[in-house]
Design a protein around this motif. Sequence first.
Motif, PDB file in Angstrom:
ATOM      1  N   UNK A 197       0.762  -1.275   0.108  1.00 36.87           N
ATOM      2  CA  UNK A 197       0.106   0.359   0.132  1.00 36.87           C
ATOM      3  C   UNK A 197       1.066   1.359  -0.136  1.00 36.87           C
ATOM      4  N   UNK A 198       1.806   1.254   0.669  1.00 36.90           N
ATOM      5  CA  UNK A 198       2.853   2.299   1.132  1.00 36.90           C
ATOM      6  C   UNK A 198       3.640   2.498  -0.389  1.00 36.90           C
ATOM      7  N   UNK A 199       3.916   1.434  -0.936  1.00 39.04           N
ATOM      8  CA  UNK A 199       4.893   1.492  -2.331  1.00 39.04           C
ATOM      9  C   UNK A 199       3.833   2.115  -3.245  1.00 39.04           C
ATOM     10  N   UNK A 200       2.621   1.851  -3.366  1.00 38.21           N
ATOM     11  CA  UNK A 200       1.624   2.248  -4.194  1.00 38.21           C
ATOM     12  C   UNK A 200       1.253   3.880  -4.064  1.00 38.21           C
ATOM     13  N   UNK A 201       1.634   4.438  -3.110  1.00 35.26           N
ATOM     14  CA  UNK A 201       1.541   5.778  -2.612  1.00 35.26           C
ATOM     15  C   UNK A 201       2.702   6.773  -3.304  1.00 35.26           C
ATOM     16  N   UNK A 202       3.644   6.114  -3.762  1.00 38.06           N
ATOM     17  CA  UNK A 202       4.868   6.831  -4.206  1.00 38.06           C
ATOM     18  C   UNK A 202       4.180   7.290  -5.785  1.00 38.06           C
ATOM     19  N   UNK A 203       4.700   8.628  -6.078  1.00 41.72           N
ATOM     20  CA  UNK A 203       4.024   9.111  -7.265  1.00 41.72           C
ATOM     21  C   UNK A 203       5.424   9.160  -8.148  1.00 41.72           C
ATOM     22  N   UNK A 204       5.115   9.490  -9.369  1.00 41.51           N
ATOM     23  CA  UNK A 204       6.128   9.490 -10.511  1.00 41.51           C
ATOM     24  C   UNK A 204       7.195  10.147 -10.290  1.00 41.51           C
ATOM     25  N   UNK A 205       7.370  11.304  -9.316  1.00 44.27           N
ATOM     26  CA  UNK A 205       8.631  11.999  -9.188  1.00 44.27           C
ATOM     27  C   UNK A 205       9.104  11.387  -8.145  1.00 44.27           C
ATOM     28  N   UNK A 206       8.461  10.754  -7.362  1.00 44.43           N
ATOM     29  CA  UNK A 206       9.057   9.863  -6.184  1.00 44.43           C
ATOM     30  C   UNK A 206       9.966   8.696  -6.538  1.00 44.43           C
ATOM     31  N   UNK A 207       9.497   7.978  -7.656  1.00 40.40           N
ATOM     32  CA  UNK A 207      10.162   6.774  -8.221  1.00 40.40           C
ATOM     33  C   UNK A 207      11.388   7.267  -9.051  1.00 40.40           C
ATOM     34  N   UNK A 208      10.989   8.263  -9.735  1.00 43.72           N
ATOM     35  CA  UNK A 208      12.583   8.911 -10.708  1.00 43.72           C
ATOM     36  C   UNK A 208      13.441   9.450  -9.545  1.00 43.72           C
ATOM     37  N   UNK A 209      12.992   9.742  -8.466  1.00 38.53           N
ATOM     38  CA  UNK A 209      14.338  10.391  -7.406  1.00 38.53           C
ATOM     39  C   UNK A 209      14.813   9.385  -6.923  1.00 38.53           C
ATOM     40  N   UNK A 210      14.370   8.143  -7.070  1.00 35.56           N
ATOM     41  CA  UNK A 210      15.031   6.995  -6.267  1.00 35.56           C
ATOM     42  C   UNK A 210      16.302   6.595  -7.262  1.00 35.56           C
ATOM     43  N   UNK A 211      17.620   6.060  -6.667  1.00 36.43           N
ATOM     44  CA  UNK A 211      18.623   5.582  -7.232  1.00 36.43           C
ATOM     45  C   UNK A 211      18.307   4.085  -7.843  1.00 36.43           C
ATOM     46  N   UNK A 212      19.111   3.694  -8.606  1.00 39.31           N
ATOM     47  CA  UNK A 212      18.767   2.322  -9.132  1.00 39.31           C
ATOM     48  C   UNK A 212      19.059   1.279  -7.815  1.00 39.31           C
ATOM     49  N   UNK A 213      19.912   1.761  -7.112  1.00 40.82           N
ATOM     50  CA  UNK A 213      20.282   0.891  -5.832  1.00 40.82           C
ATOM     51  C   UNK A 213      18.802   0.968  -4.958  1.00 40.82           C
ATOM     52  N   UNK A 214      18.309   1.957  -4.738  1.00 44.93           N
ATOM     53  CA  UNK A 214      17.150   1.997  -3.971  1.00 44.93           C
ATOM     54  C   UNK A 214      15.849   1.350  -4.617  1.00 44.93           C
ATOM     55  N   UNK A 215      16.091   1.374  -5.890  1.00 48.42           N
ATOM     56  CA  UNK A 215      15.025   0.695  -6.572  1.00 48.42           C
ATOM     57  C   UNK A 215      15.045  -0.860  -6.583  1.00 48.42           C
ATOM     58  N   UNK A 216      16.261  -1.209  -7.031  1.00 49.29           N
ATOM     59  CA  UNK A 216      16.610  -3.027  -7.105  1.00 49.29           C
ATOM     60  C   UNK A 216      16.838  -3.294  -5.635  1.00 49.29           C
ATOM     61  N   UNK A 217      17.696  -2.646  -4.748  1.00 46.27           N
ATOM     62  CA  UNK A 217      17.741  -3.488  -3.484  1.00 46.27           C
ATOM     63  C   UNK A 217      16.863  -2.766  -2.424  1.00 46.27           C
ATOM     64  N   UNK A 218      16.323  -1.866  -2.669  1.00 49.70           N
ATOM     65  CA  UNK A 218      15.305  -1.035  -1.724  1.00 49.70           C
ATOM     66  C   UNK A 218      13.882  -1.862  -1.707  1.00 49.70           C
ATOM     67  N   UNK A 219      13.082  -1.392  -2.608  1.00 47.91           N
ATOM     68  CA  UNK A 219      12.008  -1.867  -2.995  1.00 47.91           C
ATOM     69  C   UNK A 219      11.943  -3.200  -3.389  1.00 47.91           C
ATOM     70  N   UNK A 220      12.949  -3.823  -3.938  1.00 45.84           N
ATOM     71  CA  UNK A 220      13.322  -5.111  -4.305  1.00 45.84           C
ATOM     72  C   UNK A 220      12.083  -5.780  -5.060  1.00 45.84           C
ATOM     73  N   UNK A 221      12.232  -6.819  -5.061  1.00 44.24           N
ATOM     74  CA  UNK A 221      11.318  -7.923  -6.100  1.00 44.24           C
ATOM     75  C   UNK A 221       9.813  -7.488  -5.605  1.00 44.24           C
ATOM     76  N   UNK A 222       9.302  -7.728  -4.274  1.00 44.37           N
ATOM     77  CA  UNK A 222       8.152  -7.559  -3.549  1.00 44.37           C
ATOM     78  C   UNK A 222       7.480  -6.192  -3.839  1.00 44.37           C
ATOM     79  N   UNK A 223       8.256  -4.931  -3.795  1.00 36.33           N
ATOM     80  CA  UNK A 223       7.935  -3.825  -4.022  1.00 36.33           C
ATOM     81  C   UNK A 223       7.654  -3.505  -5.450  1.00 36.33           C
ATOM     82  N   UNK A 224       8.499  -3.897  -6.192  1.00 35.66           N
ATOM     83  CA  UNK A 224       8.277  -3.633  -7.856  1.00 35.66           C
ATOM     84  C   UNK A 224       7.200  -4.309  -8.151  1.00 35.66           C
ATOM     85  N   UNK A 225       6.887  -5.644  -7.684  1.00 36.51           N
ATOM     86  CA  UNK A 225       5.846  -6.219  -8.039  1.00 36.51           C
ATOM     87  C   UNK A 225       4.577  -5.573  -7.662  1.00 36.51           C
TER      88      UNK A 225
END
Length: 552
Positions: A197-225
Amino acid sequence: MSSLSSGQLNAISASAIVSLSSAAINQLHSEQIAGLSTSALQALKTNQIAAISASAIVGLGTDAIGTLQTFQIASLSTAQLSNLTSAQVDALNGADIKALSTNQVVNGLSSAGIKALTSSQVAQLGTADLNALNTAEVQALGSAGIGQLTSSQVQSLTSTALNALTTSQLATLSVNLLTSAQVSGLSTGQLAGLSATQVQQLNSADLRALSTSQLVNGLGTAGIASLTSTQVQSLTTTALNALSTAQLATLAIASLTTGQVAGLSTGQLSSLISSQVQQLGSADIKALSTSQVVNGLGSAGIKALTSSQVAQLGTADLNALNTAEVQALGSAGIGQLTSSQVQSLTSTALNALTTSQLATLSVNLLTSAQVSGLSTGQLAALSTTQVQQLNSADLKALNSSQLAAGLGTTGIASLSSTQVQALSTATLNSLSTAQLATLAIASLTTGQVAGLSTAQLSSLGSSQLQNLTTAEAKSLSSSQVGSLSTAGLAGLSSSALQSLTTSQISGLTSSQLANGLTTSQLNSLTSTQVNALTSAQVAGLSSDQLQALHVH
């Protein structure tokens, strides 16, 4: 003053208490403070409140704390505030909390006092207060406290404060209240702790602000899904390229824009499962480079393409396919190819087609050069309908082996008159007697008949020779006439016989005359033809046959 009992102090009027000096107030101990009446407490001036010793302040009960006016609470020193018990802190109302300075909150209440705040009290803290909290104080707010923060309060939190949040505190945070800069400041551990639910609250600007490490290792597989279609479409090419195959497998490929699909690496494309490949739209397929098709999708991905997707492949893509990839297109895929796509196939690609794939191909779409590149096995597999789609140029492009061993008896038998007339003399000469037997001799041109070998002519039966025209009969040499079988000669029409020259008549053997021609046919010979016969030719004729000749 210090000798007075709490009862005695309680009996002193409010006006008398107000007249006491700060020094006198400072001498009071906790029991005496506890004895002050409500009217006396409320009458205390700010300097008198400030004069109460830190040790004596604990004497105020929760009711007494509650009776103090907001301006009096605001006059408490950091030392006094730090000595308040949890119960006393709880007794402060919203106005009291708002009246405290940042210094009083941070250095007065500090961690212990902040921890005692109720969620409604936390909601009264100013942005400057929250901005000044250290790690321990942020954590002291608790999960309930964090959950009560307003948008302005949340956005006042520094990256240090945000990084101090525990997993349980972060779980209560409305992530959509954070700025993109704050989101980019979250640690990979904190991002990994976000709920779907929290992941889905992130807007486009939020996601673009994340580094690749934050996306891949932070949100991870479950978050990306858990990302929505809109969120997926906000991911940059760099971000998408950073995803692992496992993470990419969780995405709804249909959510990607054509530009995002075009940006996927060959490695990522090769990791897509069949259902994901089939989610690619027509524009997506068209947007892929030849390298992405050949080295990305590869045989497995190409095999998963639907027939409508295959129709979107470019000519360069098809031209670059190897044998396995061509066969991976399947029969339905080959059947969907357009004229330009078919004509882009190399001889290697065409030779790779399986029998079932070839069966779905519209042969009339092939160029003559492509037809000439088909193997004898492939030509042999063509259906009657496909053989009849070959035009004159196609048939002329075939060599003798392709025609005789490729199309074979069945294929040759299905040729139309127009197709038969397109065959060269050399091609016709390569046909076996069995193959020649399937041809309608009437379809042959005079030149084609004249080009037949003596062996081929000798194989023709009466039913075939009965279709020989006078022009075709005249085109035969004397040796060709002499090669006609006795069975075949019986099929010659009177007009065909009468068209033979004396030179051609001289080519007939005595056996042909005696055993091939009927008395009716002999009777139809002209006097010029009869006179051209030699005694050796007529030596074997019966009396009836001779009589038929003497008619002329």
